[in-house]
Scaffold this active site. Structure first.
Site, PDB file in Angstrom:
ATOM      1  N   GLU A 141      -9.040  -5.048  -5.588  1.00  0.00           N
ATOM      2  CA  GLU A 141      -8.181  -4.287  -6.052  1.00  0.00           C
ATOM      3  C   GLU A 141      -8.659  -4.420  -7.627  1.00  0.00           C
ATOM      4  OE1 GLU A 141      -3.397  -4.607  -5.881  1.00  0.00           O
ATOM      5  OE2 GLU A 141      -4.012  -6.021  -6.740  1.00  0.00           O
ATOM      6  N   GLU A 238      -2.880  -3.593   1.216  1.00  0.00           N
ATOM      7  CA  GLU A 238      -1.763  -3.945   0.516  1.00  0.00           C
ATOM      8  C   GLU A 238      -0.345  -2.838   0.009  1.00  0.00           C
ATOM      9  OE1 GLU A 238      -1.990  -6.259  -2.844  1.00  0.00           O
ATOM     10  OE2 GLU A 238      -3.757  -7.627  -1.776  1.00  0.00           O
TER      11      GLU A 238
END
Length: 327
Positions: A141, A238
């Site tokens: 991320e 995710e």
């Protein structure tokens, strides 16, 4: 006119046929996580050890340059669930592992200065010696405002770790975007791109379905378009059906399936570039580390309707199956 209509119908059938074929070739890997306990919960309560739906071909594991979860089970907060690489080596075989390597902004600088050279080498050695197929998410991320990564620092650190990882034939490199807008400092995601030779997979997170209740919105299509252009596969690295807004917390059964899960599977089934999916099967509110998020109980088995629909979806022909050797 009639011929034109027939040609249009034929073209649409061919196009749909291509999409169906892409989703029927056992090409999508399924991972569960994101801890030892959550993986075990999925095995027991969702797929019932493979009796209700196929077992995952892979699991999620989170670590840092301090080796968390390798030598002994590691909980990020006292009493929380554990990262346990030994468990993922022993639960059943073969089991692929997607490994999330967390780094702070300060650690990026230390990697670039050589202060973590020994730790990076140790990490690669551990993953190589496992013999498992490893998907390494370096600085996952990277574009999220919560990580505060400066692009130049991230790219340099990613490349340094990636060069070490290339020593191991079982490690694949994953460039994982938060896939939300605004990005950190509102930069385009390509500002963080380390170069094609250091990226095997592009990845996205999938939490929010829309910008409902948030000051942000999904940026997934941007990553998918980059993957198409570069002819690289996409991983949903995710995903969790979070219960953040008042509407989401109240929704149950079919209404919540339609709100979160249906768009999730629609994306998978309509996007041939997606070749791996990792689901976080967790009650966020039960853990000290995550309770502040107020994301609620996102366990699949916590809702009977969702569980039934999930099991049906997991029998779809596009999921890759493997023959397991039980330990």
């Amino acid at each position: 006119m009639r011929h034109r209509v027939l040609l249009t119908v034929l073209f649409l059938n061919l196009l749909l046929g291509e999409l169906v074929t892409a989703r029927e070739d056992q090409s999508v890997l399924f991972f569960a996580g994101q801890s030892r306990e959550e993986f075990a919960d999925y095995l027991t309560h969702v797929c019932e050890q493979g009796n209700a739906c196929p077992r995952p071909v892979g699991a999620a594991f989170y670590t840092s340059l301090h080796g968390n979860g390798f030598e002994r089970p590691h909980a990020n907060a006292p009493g929380d669930n554990h990262q346990d690489f030994w468990y993922l080596q022993s639960v059943y075989k073969p089991l692929m592992v997607q490994v999330a390597l967390w780094m702070s902004p300060e650690e990026l600088a230390k990697v670039n200065q050589g202060e973590f050279d020994v730790q990076v080498e140790q990490l690669v050695d551990r993953l190589a010696q496992s013999g498992q197929r490893i998907f390494l998410r370096i600085g996952y991320e990277f574009d999220g405002p919560h990580n505060r990564y400066q692009p130049n620092e991230f790219v340099a650190a990613y490349r340094k770790i990636a060069k070490q990882a290339r020593r191991a034939s079982n490690i694949e490199l994953v460039w994982h975007s938060f896939a939300m807008l605004p990005t950190y400092q509102e930069r385009d995601v390509m500002a963080w791109y380390p170069g094609d030779r250091f990226v095997d997979w592009l990845a996205i997170s999938y939490f929010q379905v829309s910008d409902d209740g948030y000051h942000a919105g999904p940026n997934r299509q941007r990553i998918i378009e980059i993957a198409k252009a570069k002819q690289k596969p996409v991983m949903i690295a995710e995903a969790s059906a979070i219960r953040y807004t008042v509407t989401q917390k109240a929704a149950q059964g079919k209404s919540y399936w339609d709100y979160w899960y249906k768009p999730f599977f629609d994306l998978i089934e309509s996007t041939p570039e997606i070749k791996a999916v990792s689901m976080i099967n967790v009650n966020w509110d039960s853990q000290a580390q995550h309770r502040v998020l107020e994301w609620g109980d996102a366990r699949i088995a916590s809702d009977g309707y969702v569980l039934k629909q999930w099991r049906e979806k997991m029998h779809a022909p596009y999921w890759k199956s493997v023959r397991y050797i039980d330990q």
